[in-house]
Design an enzyme around this catalytic site. Structure first.
Site, PDB file in Angstrom:
ATOM      1  N   ARG A   1       0.844  -1.208   0.000  1.00 57.28           N
ATOM      2  CA  ARG A   1       0.000   0.000   0.000  1.00 57.28           C
ATOM      3  C   ARG A   1       0.867   1.242   0.000  1.00 57.28           C
ATOM      4  O   ARG A   1       0.932   1.974   0.983  1.00 57.28           O
ATOM      5  CB  ARG A   1      -0.908  -0.021   1.224  1.00 57.28           C
ATOM      6  CG  ARG A   1      -1.822  -1.215   1.240  1.00 57.28           C
ATOM      7  CD  ARG A   1      -2.964  -0.983   2.186  1.00 57.28           C
ATOM      8  NE  ARG A   1      -4.214  -0.860   1.471  1.00 57.28           N
ATOM      9  CZ  ARG A   1      -5.357  -0.427   2.021  1.00 57.28           C
ATOM     10  NH1 ARG A   1      -5.371  -0.013   3.264  1.00 57.28           N
ATOM     11  NH2 ARG A   1      -6.452  -0.358   1.314  1.00 57.28           N
TER      12      ARG A   1
ATOM     13  N   GLN B   1      -0.632   2.121  -6.066  1.00 57.92           N
ATOM     14  CA  GLN B   1      -2.085   2.308  -5.932  1.00 57.92           C
ATOM     15  C   GLN B   1      -2.866   1.819  -7.137  1.00 57.92           C
ATOM     16  O   GLN B   1      -3.958   1.269  -6.999  1.00 57.92           O
ATOM     17  CB  GLN B   1      -2.414   3.790  -5.722  1.00 57.92           C
ATOM     18  CG  GLN B   1      -2.464   4.203  -4.261  1.00 57.92           C
ATOM     19  CD  GLN B   1      -2.894   5.655  -4.109  1.00 57.92           C
ATOM     20  OE1 GLN B   1      -3.402   6.253  -5.052  1.00 57.92           O
ATOM     21  NE2 GLN B   1      -2.671   6.199  -2.932  1.00 57.92           N
TER      22      GLN B   1
END
Lengths: 385, 385
Positions: free
Chosen positions: A120, A125
């Site tokens: 993350r 993304q």
């Protein structure tokens, strides 16, 4: 090199790991794409559209001729076993729960990438399928709740009197929870939310929700509740009990409760007991998005609606299943893009060559060269033997 | 005087003609209220709540002891036949289609009030059940569409790309249509709408929709399309054909089509042919709110989802049925209030005495003293004999 796109096998799965749009993207990278016929039928992407984008449509993928296999759900052990050594696979792998599949991938020498392991970080993304699919399921959870709720979500002032807005409570404010908050708010409900991660208070507010602060251990929030990658960590049983006690009055005041709390690789935390549900008003609706991983609500059954008796009627407890797959066109559109972006990261000059010096590639890789690269999974597999 | 509240008999009907709140209102007028046990169960109003409001709960209503009967759906002829002469009944009566029921009410000497006949004047707004129930069904139509649509309604800008908003087209901009426009807009869709009444353009805009002007006969709109009470009138077949031809490209461009066109006492107008549906994109959804009165969409079946084959897949055609009854708590809340307000209008000093000098009372009355007071229904009944 040959990229294969699988027709998903699991009952109820309508998504597909590529779309005509991502076929164009992969073709531009110099890759050939074969799509199993009807692979996109459930998601509204016809064979003809894939063909028009430059894919070849095949009745069945031939494992021996594939360099890359794209999929949505974890590969069954027998499918993994049929792949050539060195084949790259990209899709969900559920490494924490599908150990036989992981073992088969390793044994077959497949270089498998598990989308659950995509880190993350901002650079990754666009490859984060857990997030993109949670966006869908959070939105979906609200529609499912609104459809079962015997009242309006919005406030109405009519000639025959005023209808107050529904009170929606969302537990867990990750991507799905925030999306549920935003969607319920759009529909006109009064929304409040809680998450054990203190950092989520601002995010909840930005979606239009009121953050409920629980005084779990004399501090208003506990930074230790945030685990790696922004996900929540498990609470000790004492604090979990206290959490439920503090949540009970908020649950009782809610018309609609949506629970979305998940801990990667673990069973979902129990947030709401049957006693707490029994404290809700008749006609209220509870949607548990974590039903497939054990549920946040006691007694929930994935794929089922249960009527929990309460004073004067019942509460509907929904074990939401395949929530993302229920909106297959957009879910596939985002998923396919995640997959194509990850594949693009390891493709140069028409060749797929994973570079393990890249932190995204390295972190996402589940198996390679006959072994399990992901440490936690390797350990679990040892214990499982 | 004794007011009876009926447990509805029709399959699929979950509404009730009174709520604990309106029982209080009726009691304050000096009336006694008897509620058939479980009359409110489907709508979330328990017997105990009615009893707490001062109603007596009875296993079955005794027709001979009733002065007033409150109901939702039209009374069956045998129920009407069992009532004492002079009994007042208030509820829907579907005078245009339930002629045997009307005849039975007249024959029994019942003073029946049909909520369909409540005039659309401001003083009677609080008694207008067609409007209050259309509010529910318009909202509901959007939820039903969103649940079946395989994509998002709102625009999303995500790391994996931008999802455009759904294009929703609403045909018919009465109460249900306007509510559908508002709800689809809330959910984030791009909404356009058409109605043959020119006056609706401003209302569509006020709900956030874009009004589509159709050049039906060289003028942009036709004031003659507006019938009495603000409802639409039927178009001649030539103009109806031209309307469909002009609508076709708008239908083809829509992702979601919601049709709500109704003409009181007549079959719903055919707005959308199968050919027009076949011009829509695969995955699109059509919800026909007029399905129960014949449908605005060719081939629609009330209570069924049909898959209409189109290029690359299919379009889902939903014949929405019992839309208001699917949200029974709030639908009943509004309906019961409409009924209680109309009853209050004819109650003084604890006596129910309809005053036919009151234009609302006079217009709403369907049968009285053995004859059919509503002229159009009396004519239809003559023809039906």
């Amino acid at each position: 090199m040959q990229v294969g796109v699988r027709r998903e096998q699991r009952a109820g799965e309508r998504r597909v790991a590529a779309t005509p749009e991502t076929v164009l993207q992969l073709r531009a990278l110099g890759l050939d794409v074969a799509v199993e016929s009807n692979a996109g039928a459930g998601a509204g992407y016809a064979d003809a559209a894939f063909a028009a984008a430059g894919a070849s449509i095949v009745p069945e993928l031939i494992a021996e001729s594939l360099d890359v296999l794209l999929h949505v759900r974890p590969l069954e052990p027998e499918t993994a076993a049929g792949l050539r050594p060195g084949t790259v696979s990209i899709g969900f792998a559920s490494p924490a729960s599908e150990l036989p599949g992981v073992r088969a991938l390793a044994a077959a020498g497949v270089t498998s990438f598990a989308l659950e392991l995509v880190p993350r970080i901002s650079r990754a993304q666009s490859m984060d399928a857990l997030s993109s699919q949670s966006l869908v399921s959070g939105y979906r959870a609200v529609l499912e709740a609104a459809l079962r709720y015997p009242r309006f979500f919005p406030l109405y002032m009519t000639a025959a009197g005023t209808i107050p807005p529904a009170r929606v409570l969302v537990l867990g404010a990750g991507v799905a929870g925030l999306q549920a908050i935003g969607t319920a708010k759009r529909l006109g409900a009064r929304v409040s939310a809680n998450d054990i991660r203190a950092a989520s208070a601002d995010e909840v507010a930005s979606m239009g929700g009121t953050f409920i602060h629980l005084d779990l251990d004399t501090r208003t929030a506990d930074p230790s509740a945030e685990g790696s990658g922004g996900y929540a960590r498990e609470l000790g049983e004492d604090r979990a009990k206290r959490q439920r006690a503090l949540l009970a009055p908020h649950v009782a005041a809610a018309d609609v409760l949506i629970t979305t709390a998940a801990i990667p690789g673990r069973a979902a935390p129990l947030l709401v007991t049957t006693e707490m549900v029994a404290g809700m008003r008749a006609g209220s609706v509870v949607v548990d998005l974590a039903a497939e991983s054990g549920g946040n609500v006691e007694g929930v059954i994935a794929g089922r609606d249960l009527q929990i008796p309460v004073d004067g009627g019942s509460v509907t407890l929904v074990g939401l299943q395949d929530a993302a797959s229920a909106m297959p066109s957009d879910a596939s559109r985002l998923f396919a893009k995640n997959v194509a972006n990850l594949l693009a990261l390891m493709t140069a000059d028409g060749k797929v060559v994973p570079d393990f010096d890249d932190e995204v590639v390295a972190a996402s890789c589940l198996t390679h060269g006959g072994s399990v690269r992901h440490a936690a999974t390797a350990e679990a597999l040892e214990a499982f033997k």
